[in-house]
Motif scaffolding. Sequence first.
Motif, PDB file in Angstrom:
ATOM      1  N   HIS A   8       5.283  -3.331   7.556  1.00  6.98           N
ATOM      2  CA  HIS A   8       4.637  -3.640   6.284  1.00  6.98           C
ATOM      3  C   HIS A   8       3.178  -3.219   6.336  1.00  6.98           C
ATOM      4  O   HIS A   8       2.531  -3.302   7.388  1.00  6.98           O
ATOM      5  CB  HIS A   8       4.732  -5.145   5.987  1.00  6.98           C
ATOM      6  CG  HIS A   8       4.194  -5.537   4.650  1.00  6.98           C
ATOM      7  ND1 HIS A   8       4.830  -5.231   3.469  1.00  6.98           N
ATOM      8  CD2 HIS A   8       3.067  -6.201   4.302  1.00  6.98           C
ATOM      9  CE1 HIS A   8       4.123  -5.691   2.450  1.00  6.98           C
ATOM     10  NE2 HIS A   8       3.054  -6.288   2.923  1.00  6.98           N
ATOM     11  N   ILE A   9       2.666  -2.756   5.183  1.00  8.62           N
ATOM     12  CA  ILE A   9       1.249  -2.430   5.025  1.00  8.62           C
ATOM     13  C   ILE A   9       0.762  -3.101   3.749  1.00  8.62           C
ATOM     14  O   ILE A   9       1.412  -3.009   2.699  1.00  8.62           O
ATOM     15  CB  ILE A   9       1.003  -0.911   4.926  1.00  8.62           C
ATOM     16  CG1 ILE A   9       1.518  -0.195   6.181  1.00  8.62           C
ATOM     17  CG2 ILE A   9      -0.488  -0.621   4.741  1.00  8.62           C
ATOM     18  CD1 ILE A   9       1.387   1.323   6.111  1.00  8.62           C
ATOM     19  N   SER A  10      -0.365  -3.772   3.841  1.00  5.91           N
ATOM     20  CA  SER A  10      -0.972  -4.367   2.650  1.00  5.91           C
ATOM     21  C   SER A  10      -2.471  -4.181   2.720  1.00  5.91           C
ATOM     22  O   SER A  10      -3.062  -4.155   3.807  1.00  5.91           O
ATOM     23  CB  SER A  10      -0.622  -5.858   2.529  1.00  5.91           C
ATOM     24  OG  SER A  10      -1.077  -6.575   3.668  1.00  5.91           O
ATOM     25  N   GLU A  11      -3.094  -4.035   1.554  1.00  4.28           N
ATOM     26  CA  GLU A  11      -4.542  -3.840   1.513  1.00  4.28           C
ATOM     27  C   GLU A  11      -5.251  -5.185   1.612  1.00  4.28           C
ATOM     28  O   GLU A  11      -4.838  -6.163   0.988  1.00  4.28           O
ATOM     29  CB  GLU A  11      -4.959  -3.128   0.233  1.00  4.28           C
ATOM     30  CG  GLU A  11      -6.405  -2.676   0.251  1.00  4.28           C
ATOM     31  CD  GLU A  11      -6.713  -1.604  -0.784  1.00  4.28           C
ATOM     32  OE1 GLU A  11      -7.843  -1.088  -0.777  1.00  4.28           O
ATOM     33  OE2 GLU A  11      -5.822  -1.289  -1.590  1.00  4.28           O
ATOM     34  N   LEU A  12      -6.310  -5.226   2.417  1.00  2.00           N
ATOM     35  CA  LEU A  12      -7.122  -6.428   2.564  1.00  2.00           C
ATOM     36  C   LEU A  12      -8.325  -6.325   1.643  1.00  2.00           C
ATOM     37  O   LEU A  12      -8.971  -5.281   1.561  1.00  2.00           O
ATOM     38  CB  LEU A  12      -7.590  -6.589   4.022  1.00  2.00           C
ATOM     39  CG  LEU A  12      -6.478  -6.830   5.052  1.00  2.00           C
ATOM     40  CD1 LEU A  12      -7.042  -6.730   6.466  1.00  2.00           C
ATOM     41  CD2 LEU A  12      -5.841  -8.191   4.841  1.00  2.00           C
TER      42      LEU A  12
END
Length: 360
Positions: free
Chosen positions: A26-30
């Motif tokens: 998974h990749i998510s923007e912080l």
Amino acid sequence: MEQTLSEPFQKLLPILKAAGLDKINHISELSGGLSNHNYRISTPTAEYVFRLNADAADSFCSRTQERFYWRHLANAKLAPELLWVSEDERYYLSAFIKSDVIEGDIIEANIENYGQSRKHSLPWQALEGLCSAADFLQGQDSLHHLPLAFEHDPLNDSHPNQAHRLLLTLLLQLRDLPKGPYGISITEQWQEYHRKMLTFMAPSPIEGESSQIGGDWYERATQLLGIQADIQRWTDTLAGCLLQAQFCHRDLNPHNLLLKDKRLYCIDFEYATASHPLCELATVLATHALTPLQQHFLVQQYLVKHPYLTAEAIFAVPAAIEMYWVLACYWALLMAARQTDPSGHGEYIAWFDFFWPQIS
């Protein structure tokens, strides 16, 4: 699971593979950064933070210096470990620290609403608040009945939150670190930013007009030109109480702090260097929603027998807060000048307008 990632995240996969991560769950923007872009990367075995460095920020910092202090603090267990850097210095990979919530009520710091609380357990970033030098002085005036210094912490465990204790511990830990081979004074920082601003204001040799971006930018640069005498007075005040520089992170706002296991960790070291000890205290006071009593405690305990400041340093705290907001305005204006698209330019102009009212 690559096919489950959106197109912008798909573009990160070759870079992550170069960093040694080839199995991405998974990749998510912080959120939280004003210049660089940060992403949370989940793999089957661990989590990481992947950072894309902004081109415009390169003119403000040395990436070599930034990494020096990042690793310096990671070795002291005050920052997450920096694990990988791309050859072009554009991408960083670091350990991910899941920040704990701070237990207790979040108290309104401004005088008008003082005493009103929001009963929540919230992330450290929820402590964000604006405090000008005038706000600080007004809050301290409201405590005129208290002693000038406390032998013990007057804010016992029944106080709505213990942010002041955590911040003091961090400030003292940072103060005691070796300062490293880099350094810049507050006066030198102002002069450097001012010189860059004047460069952008200079007429274009080709077009015979402003080399930068229109009236909105020029109007705000003129505002800074109008307070140069004040800035000189504030920097002189700060220079007058300095005995020796110390290590300073210089951007200890709530978005650059992580709370884990009842201790604070720092992130983002673009501006870390040896500088004036009041840089650290002023940033904390200017950006955290602390009560006047919490602020009083922090100032007294940080300055008591400070090895690098004179006894008059307590009177220079308002000047340090002023210079925090002054340098923030310069930063926003210089970042706006380096944007290549109108939306980016407008975003940093808006940040200038957000910072400017905090200057007395």
